[in-house]
Design a protein around this motif. Structure first.
Motif, PDB file in Angstrom:
ATOM      1  N   VAL A 120       0.859  -1.179   0.000  1.00  0.00           N
ATOM      2  CA  VAL A 120       0.000   0.000   0.000  1.00  0.00           C
ATOM      3  C   VAL A 120       0.898   1.232   0.000  1.00  0.00           C
ATOM      4  N   LYS A 121       0.743   2.075  -1.015  1.00  0.00           N
ATOM      5  CA  LYS A 121       1.564   3.285  -1.131  1.00  0.00           C
ATOM      6  C   LYS A 121       0.715   4.522  -0.850  1.00  0.00           C
ATOM      7  N   ASP A 122       1.216   5.363   0.042  1.00  0.00           N
ATOM      8  CA  ASP A 122       0.612   6.661   0.317  1.00  0.00           C
ATOM      9  C   ASP A 122       1.445   7.704  -0.414  1.00  0.00           C
ATOM     10  N   ILE A 123       0.967   8.125  -1.566  1.00  0.00           N
ATOM     11  CA  ILE A 123       1.732   9.055  -2.399  1.00  0.00           C
ATOM     12  C   ILE A 123       1.086  10.437  -2.447  1.00  0.00           C
ATOM     13  N   GLY A 124       0.398  10.772  -1.368  1.00  0.00           N
ATOM     14  CA  GLY A 124      -0.146  12.117  -1.233  1.00  0.00           C
ATOM     15  C   GLY A 124      -1.446  12.365  -1.957  1.00  0.00           C
ATOM     16  N   LEU A 125      -2.050  11.328  -2.487  1.00  0.00           N
ATOM     17  CA  LEU A 125      -3.332  11.468  -3.182  1.00  0.00           C
ATOM     18  C   LEU A 125      -4.457  11.000  -2.263  1.00  0.00           C
ATOM     19  N   ARG A 126      -5.676  11.277  -2.650  1.00  0.00           N
ATOM     20  CA  ARG A 126      -6.812  10.892  -1.818  1.00  0.00           C
ATOM     21  C   ARG A 126      -6.918   9.378  -1.695  1.00  0.00           C
ATOM     22  N   ASP A 127      -6.651   8.681  -2.794  1.00  0.00           N
ATOM     23  CA  ASP A 127      -6.716   7.224  -2.786  1.00  0.00           C
ATOM     24  C   ASP A 127      -5.309   6.635  -2.740  1.00  0.00           C
ATOM     25  N   TYR A 128      -5.139   5.594  -1.963  1.00  0.00           N
ATOM     26  CA  TYR A 128      -3.856   4.903  -1.894  1.00  0.00           C
ATOM     27  C   TYR A 128      -3.706   3.976  -3.099  1.00  0.00           C
ATOM     28  N   PHE A 129      -2.436   3.751  -3.488  1.00  0.00           N
ATOM     29  CA  PHE A 129      -2.134   2.719  -4.483  1.00  0.00           C
ATOM     30  C   PHE A 129      -1.975   1.403  -3.743  1.00  0.00           C
ATOM     31  N   THR A 130      -2.698   0.392  -4.172  1.00  0.00           N
ATOM     32  CA  THR A 130      -2.616  -0.914  -3.523  1.00  0.00           C
ATOM     33  C   THR A 130      -2.337  -1.991  -4.560  1.00  0.00           C
ATOM     34  N   GLY A 131      -1.337  -2.810  -4.292  1.00  0.00           N
ATOM     35  CA  GLY A 131      -1.024  -3.940  -5.150  1.00  0.00           C
ATOM     36  C   GLY A 131      -0.915  -5.202  -4.310  1.00  0.00           C
ATOM     37  N   GLN A 132      -1.365  -6.317  -4.848  1.00  0.00           N
ATOM     38  CA  GLN A 132      -1.324  -7.567  -4.104  1.00  0.00           C
ATOM     39  C   GLN A 132      -1.066  -8.726  -5.048  1.00  0.00           C
ATOM     40  N   VAL A 133      -0.166  -9.617  -4.637  1.00  0.00           N
ATOM     41  CA  VAL A 133       0.134 -10.804  -5.439  1.00  0.00           C
ATOM     42  C   VAL A 133       0.183 -12.022  -4.520  1.00  0.00           C
ATOM     43  N   PRO A 134      -0.069 -13.200  -5.059  1.00  0.00           N
ATOM     44  CA  PRO A 134       0.079 -14.415  -4.242  1.00  0.00           C
ATOM     45  C   PRO A 134       1.554 -14.676  -3.949  1.00  0.00           C
ATOM     46  N   ILE A 135       1.822 -15.250  -2.805  1.00  0.00           N
ATOM     47  CA  ILE A 135       3.187 -15.649  -2.467  1.00  0.00           C
ATOM     48  C   ILE A 135       3.518 -16.902  -3.272  1.00  0.00           C
ATOM     49  N   ILE A 136       4.612 -16.848  -4.010  1.00  0.00           N
ATOM     50  CA  ILE A 136       4.968 -17.964  -4.888  1.00  0.00           C
ATOM     51  C   ILE A 136       6.144 -18.775  -4.365  1.00  0.00           C
ATOM     52  N   SER A 137       6.880 -18.212  -3.401  1.00  0.00           N
ATOM     53  CA  SER A 137       8.084 -18.883  -2.936  1.00  0.00           C
ATOM     54  C   SER A 137       8.164 -18.989  -1.421  1.00  0.00           C
ATOM     55  N   GLY A 138       7.898 -17.885  -0.735  1.00  0.00           N
ATOM     56  CA  GLY A 138       8.084 -17.833   0.702  1.00  0.00           C
ATOM     57  C   GLY A 138       9.492 -17.449   1.103  1.00  0.00           C
ATOM     58  N   GLU A 139      10.418 -17.446   0.128  1.00  0.00           N
ATOM     59  CA  GLU A 139      11.791 -17.017   0.404  1.00  0.00           C
ATOM     60  C   GLU A 139      11.916 -15.495   0.376  1.00  0.00           C
ATOM     61  N   LEU A 140      10.891 -14.839  -0.150  1.00  0.00           N
ATOM     62  CA  LEU A 140      10.681 -13.387  -0.172  1.00  0.00           C
ATOM     63  C   LEU A 140      11.385 -12.662  -1.319  1.00  0.00           C
ATOM     64  N   GLY A 141      12.647 -12.966  -1.611  1.00  0.00           N
ATOM     65  CA  GLY A 141      13.275 -12.309  -2.756  1.00  0.00           C
ATOM     66  C   GLY A 141      12.498 -12.578  -4.030  1.00  0.00           C
ATOM     67  N   GLU A 142      12.167 -13.836  -4.262  1.00  0.00           N
ATOM     68  CA  GLU A 142      11.380 -14.197  -5.448  1.00  0.00           C
ATOM     69  C   GLU A 142       9.979 -13.605  -5.387  1.00  0.00           C
ATOM     70  N   ASP A 143       9.446 -13.474  -4.183  1.00  0.00           N
ATOM     71  CA  ASP A 143       8.091 -12.930  -4.046  1.00  0.00           C
ATOM     72  C   ASP A 143       8.050 -11.439  -4.373  1.00  0.00           C
ATOM     73  N   PHE A 144       9.055 -10.701  -3.946  1.00  0.00           N
ATOM     74  CA  PHE A 144       9.125  -9.284  -4.325  1.00  0.00           C
ATOM     75  C   PHE A 144       9.389  -9.137  -5.826  1.00  0.00           C
ATOM     76  N   THR A 145      10.198 -10.015  -6.373  1.00  0.00           N
ATOM     77  CA  THR A 145      10.432 -10.007  -7.823  1.00  0.00           C
ATOM     78  C   THR A 145       9.112 -10.195  -8.569  1.00  0.00           C
ATOM     79  N   TYR A 146       8.304 -11.155  -8.109  1.00  0.00           N
ATOM     80  CA  TYR A 146       7.013 -11.426  -8.736  1.00  0.00           C
ATOM     81  C   TYR A 146       6.065 -10.242  -8.571  1.00  0.00           C
ATOM     82  N   TYR A 147       6.121  -9.590  -7.408  1.00  0.00           N
ATOM     83  CA  TYR A 147       5.270  -8.416  -7.192  1.00  0.00           C
ATOM     84  C   TYR A 147       5.577  -7.334  -8.227  1.00  0.00           C
ATOM     85  N   PHE A 148       6.852  -7.015  -8.410  1.00  0.00           N
ATOM     86  CA  PHE A 148       7.205  -5.946  -9.352  1.00  0.00           C
ATOM     87  C   PHE A 148       6.765  -6.280 -10.776  1.00  0.00           C
ATOM     88  N   SER A 149       7.006  -7.516 -11.198  1.00  0.00           N
ATOM     89  CA  SER A 149       6.682  -7.870 -12.584  1.00  0.00           C
ATOM     90  C   SER A 149       5.181  -7.963 -12.814  1.00  0.00           C
TER      91      SER A 149
END
Length: 292
Positions: A120-149
């Motif tokens: 959830v990003k608070d970038i100074g606008l009325r509405d927040y930016f929210t992104g959500q992805v399923p966890i694919i690894s649990g190791e976290l590095g791969e999960d953040f990689t998947y989130y960005f892509s």
């Protein structure tokens, strides 16, 4: 060497890159929450990735990352901003397992793989930016990689690592994020993929004393990188006795009177930094007088 983060461009602006040393920052979280090794690794990886994501923001913007993988560690919650400040906690800090088959802390088992990574990003606008992805690894590095892509449509490589000493303190922590800009040439992608497959794990690089600049040079090559900015990184919490006091005032006279009658005092606890604030009966009476 204190914790800090660097931002860079590479391959004539085709690639955006971040790297961070977060050893002291993760160490502060470990001390505050008394995390055991596997929990330290999970929280440290999440904090390391999140502080780099915060560095992608500007001004007073901030973001919150929540990881809920269904594992025994419970949820991980981390806040960061554009100033290199980060804080975080896990539901069950005393979580630890034997090393996994690769001889590493079993972060996947602690986090779980049945859940989501939310930003959830608070970038100074009325509405927040929210992104959500399923966890694919649990190791976290791969999960953040998947989130960005997936959520931000930005092809990325995220490396995060934490090493823990026998006494549970943090030996080394750090990470990098490499992002491909639109139009990146196939040759550039191939070069980066090759280097990523050859470099040692990020935590090993930090343990050897490599700086954030050194890490990006390892990943991207000396001839291709241009460093843009360097900023300090720290565990910083925004809580205070005054802030919690204002929250108590907002409860109203009836609730405050109940605190006075039942306990004669009140205690507030910050989940992020584990600080506790005690309010005397005199302070509660004053709060009641201020309350509506």
């Amino acid at each position: 060497m204190g914790d800090y983060l660097v931002k860079a461009l590479a391959y004539n602006g085709q690639v955006r890159a971040y790297a961070v040393r977060s050893t002291d920052t993760v160490g502060e979280a470990q001390r505050r929450h008394y995390t055991w090794p596997t929990a330290s690794a999970a929280l440290g990886r999440a904090m390391t990735a999140t502080v780099m994501m915060g560095a992608m923001l500007t001004d007073d913007n901030k973001l919150t990352v929540k990881i809920e993988g269904g594992g025994p560690i419970g949820h991980i919650l981390v806040d960061s901003n554009a100033k290199g400040e980060v804080r975080g906690y896990v539901s069950n800090p005393q979580t630890h397992f034997d090393l996994n088959a690769h001889g590493k802390l079993d972060v996947r088992r602690a986090v779980g793989t049945d859940g989501t990574l939310s930003v959830v990003k608070d970038i100074g606008l009325r509405d927040y930016f929210t992104g959500q992805v399923p966890i694919i690894s649990g190791e976290l590095g791969e999960d953040f990689t998947y989130y960005f892509s997936t959520s931000e449509q930005t092809p990325s490589a995220v490396g995060v690592g934490v090493l823990v000493n026998p006494d549970n303190s943090i030996l080394a922590a750090g990470g990098f994020i490499i992002q491909l800009m639109p139009g990146t040439e196939d040759e550039t992608i191939s070069k980066i993929e090759k280097r990523l497959s050859e470099i040692p794990p990020i935590s090993k690089q930090i343990e050897k004393g490599l700086s954030p600049e050194d890490i990006l040079l390892e990943v991207l090559g000396k001839e291709e990188i241009k460093f843009l900015e360097k900023m300090p990184v720290s565990f910083t919490c925004t809580c205070s006795k005054e802030r919690f006091g204002n929250a108590i005032i907002g409860l109203g006279k009836k609730e405050i009177q109940a605190m006075i009658d039942e306990d004669g005092q009140a205690e507030a606890h910050c989940h992020f930094c584990n600080e506790k604030y005690l309010y005397s009966i005199e302070e509660l009476v004053a709060f009641k007088d201020e309350s509506k």
